[in-house]
Scaffold this motif. Structure first.
Motif, mmCIF file in Angstrom:
data_model
loop_
_atom_site.group_PDB
_atom_site.id
_atom_site.type_symbol
_atom_site.label_atom_id
_atom_site.label_comp_id
_atom_site.label_asym_id
_atom_site.label_seq_id
_atom_site.Cartn_x
_atom_site.Cartn_y
_atom_site.Cartn_z
ATOM 1 N N MET A 12 0.639 -1.074 0.124
ATOM 2 C CA MET A 12 0.053 -0.436 -0.193
ATOM 3 C C MET A 12 0.722 1.225 0.018
ATOM 4 S SD MET A 12 -2.668 1.350 0.014
ATOM 5 C CE MET A 12 -4.419 0.167 0.475
ATOM 6 N N TYR A 13 0.756 2.422 -0.793
ATOM 7 C CA TYR A 13 1.228 3.306 -0.637
ATOM 8 C C TYR A 13 0.891 4.478 0.499
ATOM 9 C CZ TYR A 13 -3.080 5.307 -2.309
ATOM 10 O OH TYR A 13 -4.615 5.774 -2.259
ATOM 11 N N GLN A 14 1.886 5.135 0.832
ATOM 12 C CA GLN A 14 1.368 6.018 1.817
ATOM 13 C C GLN A 14 1.193 7.512 1.972
ATOM 14 O OE1 GLN A 14 5.193 5.730 3.688
ATOM 15 N NE2 GLN A 14 5.410 3.662 4.142
ATOM 16 N N GLN A 15 1.447 8.128 1.153
ATOM 17 C CA GLN A 15 0.568 9.427 0.740
ATOM 18 C C GLN A 15 0.065 9.235 -1.249
ATOM 19 O OE1 GLN A 15 3.561 12.264 0.954
ATOM 20 N NE2 GLN A 15 4.021 11.375 3.224
ATOM 21 N N ASN A 16 -0.931 10.126 -1.130
ATOM 22 C CA ASN A 16 -0.545 9.859 -2.183
ATOM 23 C C ASN A 16 -0.648 10.696 -3.862
ATOM 24 O OD1 ASN A 16 -4.234 9.535 -2.394
ATOM 25 N ND2 ASN A 16 -5.052 11.295 -2.293
ATOM 26 N N CYS A 17 0.982 10.971 -3.442
ATOM 27 C CA CYS A 17 1.989 12.012 -4.168
ATOM 28 C C CYS A 17 2.734 10.581 -4.669
ATOM 29 C CB CYS A 17 2.298 13.029 -3.646
ATOM 30 S SG CYS A 17 3.974 12.224 -2.306
ATOM 31 N N ASN A 18 2.524 9.592 -3.673
ATOM 32 C CA ASN A 18 3.002 8.320 -4.484
ATOM 33 C C ASN A 18 2.545 7.735 -5.277
ATOM 34 O OD1 ASN A 18 3.633 8.001 -1.035
ATOM 35 N ND2 ASN A 18 5.290 8.248 -1.910
ATOM 36 N N ILE A 19 1.968 7.987 -6.100
ATOM 37 C CA ILE A 19 0.839 7.284 -6.939
ATOM 38 C C ILE A 19 1.464 7.886 -8.620
ATOM 39 C CG2 ILE A 19 -1.181 6.888 -8.191
ATOM 40 C CD1 ILE A 19 -2.411 7.373 -5.547
ATOM 41 N N GLN A 20 2.524 7.181 -9.177
ATOM 42 C CA GLN A 20 2.259 7.183 -10.436
ATOM 43 C C GLN A 20 1.515 6.782 -11.536
ATOM 44 O OE1 GLN A 20 6.617 7.209 -11.175
ATOM 45 N NE2 GLN A 20 6.426 7.795 -8.908
ATOM 46 N N THR A 21 1.195 7.210 -12.827
ATOM 47 C CA THR A 21 1.058 6.081 -13.559
ATOM 48 C C THR A 21 1.705 6.596 -14.893
ATOM 49 O OG1 THR A 21 -0.155 8.809 -15.068
ATOM 50 C CG2 THR A 21 -0.933 7.289 -13.418
ATOM 51 N N ILE A 22 1.580 4.961 -15.877
ATOM 52 C CA ILE A 22 2.349 5.449 -17.295
ATOM 53 C C ILE A 22 1.341 4.928 -18.188
ATOM 54 C CG2 ILE A 22 3.810 4.643 -16.201
ATOM 55 C CD1 ILE A 22 3.012 1.357 -17.707
ATOM 56 N N GLN A 23 1.754 6.026 -19.519
ATOM 57 C CA GLN A 23 0.059 5.217 -20.542
ATOM 58 C C GLN A 23 0.675 4.670 -21.869
ATOM 59 O OE1 GLN A 23 -0.835 8.645 -21.568
ATOM 60 N NE2 GLN A 23 -0.332 9.065 -19.247
ATOM 61 N N CYS A 24 -0.608 4.302 -22.614
ATOM 62 C CA CYS A 24 -0.847 3.031 -23.525
ATOM 63 C C CYS A 24 0.372 2.888 -24.362
ATOM 64 C CB CYS A 24 -2.309 2.652 -23.938
ATOM 65 S SG CYS A 24 -1.959 1.782 -24.938
ATOM 66 N N GLY A 25 1.568 1.486 -24.425
ATOM 67 C CA GLY A 25 2.038 1.583 -24.733
ATOM 68 C C GLY A 25 3.645 1.554 -24.379
ATOM 69 N N ASP A 26 3.106 2.736 -22.689
ATOM 70 C CA ASP A 26 4.739 2.755 -22.079
ATOM 71 C C ASP A 26 5.278 1.343 -21.986
ATOM 72 O OD1 ASP A 26 4.890 5.349 -22.585
ATOM 73 O OD2 ASP A 26 4.460 5.424 -20.642
ATOM 74 N N VAL A 27 6.450 0.909 -21.231
ATOM 75 C CA VAL A 27 7.673 0.456 -20.940
ATOM 76 C C VAL A 27 7.814 0.528 -19.492
ATOM 77 C CG1 VAL A 27 8.556 -1.855 -20.628
ATOM 78 C CG2 VAL A 27 7.866 -0.992 -23.032
ATOM 79 N N ALA A 28 7.370 -0.259 -18.488
ATOM 80 C CA ALA A 28 7.795 -0.070 -17.333
ATOM 81 C C ALA A 28 8.205 -1.380 -16.257
ATOM 82 C CB ALA A 28 6.672 0.449 -16.462
ATOM 83 N N LEU A 29 9.108 -1.254 -15.516
ATOM 84 C CA LEU A 29 10.058 -2.330 -14.954
ATOM 85 C C LEU A 29 10.011 -2.210 -13.268
ATOM 86 C CD1 LEU A 29 11.802 -4.178 -13.758
ATOM 87 C CD2 LEU A 29 13.231 -2.365 -13.725
#
Length: 55
Positions: free
Chosen positions: A1-18
């Motif tokens: 679980m994240y501790q703060q809303n500012c910890n939420i990140q998003t990626i776009q369709c087609g992006d690659v993430a590790l």
């Protein structure tokens, strides 16, 4: 679980993430939580996972 809303990140369709889990060396107690948005009826999603197994 994240501790703060500012910890939420998003990626776009087609992006690659590790996304490192807690078993990744040096990432103990800092695993990522992944949530995919809902998809429309009839659409598909591709998810590729690769698990590293040390020798």
């Amino acid at each position: 679980m994240y501790q703060q809303n500012c910890n939420i990140q998003t990626i776009q369709c087609g992006d690659v993430a590790l996304l490192k889990g807690e078993l990744w060396e040096g990432n103990e107690n800092a695993g990522l939580v992944h949530r995919s948005p809902p998809i429309a009826a009839g659409e598909k999603r591709l998810l590729l996972t690769l698990d590293y197994l040390p020798e």
